[in-house]
Write an enzyme that holds these catalytic residues in place. Structure first.
Site, PDB file in Angstrom:
ATOM      1  N   GLU A 194      17.228 -17.949  51.527  1.00 54.17           N
ATOM      2  CA  GLU A 194      17.220 -19.389  51.237  1.00 54.17           C
ATOM      3  C   GLU A 194      18.073 -19.782  50.033  1.00 54.17           C
ATOM      4  OE1 GLU A 194      13.194 -20.829  51.070  1.00 54.17           O
ATOM      5  OE2 GLU A 194      13.091 -21.005  53.247  1.00 54.17           O
TER       6      GLU A 194
ATOM      7  N   GLU B  32      12.130 -18.258  60.049  1.00 55.53           N
ATOM      8  CA  GLU B  32      10.847 -18.757  59.539  1.00 55.53           C
ATOM      9  C   GLU B  32      10.548 -20.095  60.196  1.00 55.53           C
ATOM     10  OE1 GLU B  32      10.270 -18.968  55.277  1.00 55.53           O
ATOM     11  OE2 GLU B  32      11.517 -17.196  54.921  1.00 55.53           O
TER      12      GLU B  32
END
Length: 716
Positions: free
Chosen positions: A389, A462
């Site tokens: 991320e 995710e």
């Protein structure tokens, strides 16, 4: 020669390191511990994470037999969190930055053979150092501390095999082949004729190949490659049939010899724009992320418990892939994934933050160490080369991809991001898609994410997680919605051929920093809790298995009329892989042939049954004012009843369920197992709102991890 000696027992530990401890030989003020070891045992929740962010000291009185005086000797560390400085007899001999990858320190040149015992000292800095990934910014997980993986002593001749890499080829041919790459350590620059003996055995120990290779050992060359061809009757490694082979490589030059063994599999794993292919067969990936943390001891769990996690993911949740979020995990976990046929997406340590040039050098080294440790695992299908991320950093990530491809050209790379229109530098666009809030679409179309005008290999890494944290003791309505969100996203993944699959956030609840979670240092994002006990959402995954393997019948209900708002149990969601079910309400209502809701969930292999008021009227299943009755559900497969569940109208505590995962533990090394305690009703169902305190006593040579008095959480 090669001799590997585990040195995990009888270490000495002191939590409050002071300068000069590395020269101390008096161990009376140190605590005797065994490895794996956490630098502090933490409460289950509500603690200050700074408790483990300390500098500590480990000592090991080391004795090496005189017969090894002329050998090369290394200390091998599987994992020390996070910065390790190593000393022998007070003399500094090496260090390592990074808590998730292994390292070796040579000691034979400084070992004092005149002493009966040499004092090995490891100073462990477990503070959140900004020069070591994943540290530097906020992190949504804890990194704990200590020498939390195993340590061993390696004794070798002057020339020894440091590593081997097996690259398989021609997996669709009748006769398969492989390229064996042998990495040598030639410390004194020996040269001369060298003989390599290569033997390959199948999982039953049957020899499938043997050959001797004669070559010349160059004093400055440390990598040798051998082509092995005409391998017959080879079975492929697959998620359903994970066939492993053992390769043994022997080496002899002059008076030096060595033998190195490893396991591998023949398989081809490829991400394409239209999905993922394993051995030419298109396979939709269905998985969850895993943190390697546990209650009380953090990361410091031994082999048996690491392997158990893989068994839970594969055999209980019936996943076909796991992502090692957000770091390389235990070799024992990965070995078990190989054995079970559980695919792995393994990634480097990191969480959003990218540091300076020195920080990046550590990240690059972590990547090298991860790949060279794990390149023979057939379960690993993707290297994660990007900080999870993080924002784009093209120069950094071009280099990370280059490193990965140079070390291992046989696997694709991925880089997990949550930003759209990101620079696509890897082989697979891996994306955390949190678009679904319970109302809008479950997943984005990949071109909406990538910003490209064509499809590329694409994997959702995710979803859900922080969008809908759910506790195992939450009310039924919240847990039902938790299920539905996982269900909708998995169903959408199956319906979209441009998505290789979806890996949910996450398998197990985990401890986290104060900046995240529910305020008690826990993120309740898992489909299981920290003890690996299931929430209702786990049934979404559990039910995705052939009933030939295991029939599943799991209703999302506590079976209580007044638990939900307004009351009742409709809609009643039942996760099952049965062809149809039969419902019996007391002696009043019987409904036959209730089928899965394929119209609403066309993608997922085994959609749930949803009983609503189109199937049953309120008065048929206990409307207000009527007597509440027992529920019986029967599941049918191929016309036969294969499973039955009963739920009581008036549940009372009836059974104390106490079952260990294992009944025999090793007495020669640190070992552990989980003991599950539940309070069950008269039909064997969990009583979710009973929170009695249980007292635990142990007889014999064992130690309890955690307190000996604990309150049940949601009945278990």
């Amino acid at each position: 020669m090669r001799k590997i000696i585990p040195i995990n027992n009888n270490w000495y530990f002191k939590a409050d390191y002071e300068e000069g401890y590395e020269k101390v030989d008096d161990l009376r003020s140190f605590e005797n511990v065994n490895l794996p070891h956490t630098n502090i045992e933490l409460p289950y929740n509500y603690f200050d994470e700074k408790m483990y962010q300390i500098k500590s000291c480990y000592k090991y009185p080391l004795h090496i037999s005189e017969k090894y005086r002329d050998k090369v000797i290394y200390i091998h560390f599987e994992g020390v969190m996070a910065y390790a400085q190593v000393y022998l007899n007070g003399l500094y001999i090496g260090e390592h930055k990074g808590g998730y990858t292994p390292f070796d320190i040579r000691i034979d040149e400084v070992y004092d053979w005149k002493k009966e015992l040499n004092m090995l000292t490891v100073v462990v800095d477990s503070t959140e150092r900004s020069d070591i990934p994943p540290k530097g910014g906020q992190i949504d997980y804890l990194t704990y501390g200590g020498i939390y993986r195993e340590v061993s002593l390696g004794i070798y001749d002057d020339v020894f095999i440091k590593n081997i890499k097996v690259e398989t080829h021609g997996i669709y041919d009748n006769e398969k082949s492989l390229n064996l790459i042998v990495h040598l350590e030639n410390l004194n620059h020996q040269s001369g004729n060298v003989k390599f003996k290569v033997k390959i055995n199948d999982k039953n120990g049957k020899e499938v190949f043997y050959k001797e290779f004669n070559t010349y050992l160059d004093a400055v060359k440390d990598v040798y490659s051998f082509n092995i061809e005409n391998l017959k009757d080879i079975k492929l490694w697959d998620v359903d049939n994970p066939n492993l082979y053992e390769i043994k490589v022997g080496m002899k030059i002059n008076n030096f010899s060595d033998e190195y063994d490893n396991k591998f599999g023949f398989r081809e794993a490829v991400f394409k724009p239209d999905g993922f292919y394993l051995n030419g067969r298109k396979l939709k990936l269905r998985g969850l992320n895993r943190h390697q943390s546990y209650p009380y001891v953090g990361y410091a769990m031994p082999r048996r418990v690491q392997e158990k996690d893989a068994e839970i993911l594969k055999n209980e949740l019936h996943l076909n892939i796991v992502r090692t979020s957000h770091y390389p995990q235990s070799k024992h976990f990965l070995n078990k994934c190989d054995e079970l046929g559980l695919l792995v997406f393994e990634e480097i340590p990191g969480w959003q933050y990218i540091g300076n040039s020195e920080w990046k050098k550590v990240a690059e080294q972590n990547l090298r160490e991860m790949i060279t440790r794990d390149w023979n695992h057939p379960s690993i299908i993707l290297w994660g080369v990007r900080i999870n991320e993080s924002q784009d950093d093209d120069a950094f990530y071009k280099n990370m991809n280059k490193i990965a491809h140079e070390i291992d050209p046989t696997r694709q790379t991925g880089g997990v991001r949550y930003i759209t229109n990101s620079s696509f530098l890897e082989d697979v666009y891996t994306f955390n898609d949190f678009i679904h809030d319970g109302i809008n679409k479950p997943l984005r179309k990949q071109q909406e994410v990538t910003g490209l005008e064509h499809n590329v290999p694409y994997l959702v890494t995710e979803y859900n997680g922080h969008m809908y944290p759910t506790k195992r003791f939450d009310n039924e309505e919240r847990q039902m919605e938790h299920c539905l969100r996982h269900l909708r996203i998995q169903n959408a993944s199956y319906l979209d051929d441009s998505i290789s699959g979806a890996i949910g956030w996450c398998a197990f609840d985990y401890n986290t920093h104060k900046d995240f979670g529910s305020g008690d240092r826990i993120c309740y994002h898992g489909v299981m809790d920290m003890f690996r006990l299931p929430k209702f959402a786990s049934y979404v995954y559990k039910s995705q298995v052939s009933p030939d393997i295991e029939p599943i019948l799991e209703p999302v209900t506590f079976w209580a009329r007044g638990e939900r708002s307004i009351g009742g149990v409709i809609p009643l969601i039942i996760f099952t892989n049965c062809d149809y079910i039969e419902l019996q309400y007391g002696n009043k209502t019987k409904i036959d042939n209730i089928y899965p809701n394929r119209d609403a969930y066309k993608g997922i292999p085994y959609p749930p049954i949803i009983i609503d008021y189109d199937i049953v009227k309120p008065e048929m299943i206990g409307a207000w004012g009527m007597v509440w009755e027992d529920l019986t559900l029967k599941g049918f497969y191929k016309g036969n009843k294969v499973i039955e569940r009963k739920f009581s109208r008036e549940p009372i505590p009836t059974y104390l369920y106490v079952v260990p995962d294992d009944t025999i533990l090793s007495a020669t090394q640190k070992d552990a197992t989980r003991i599950v305690v539940k309070i069950l009703d008269q039909y064997g169902n969990l009583l979710p709102f009973i929170n009695e305190v249980i007292k635990i006593e142990i007889e014999g040579p064992a130690k309890l991890q955690g307190p000996n008095e604990v309150a049940l959480i949601g009945g278990a």
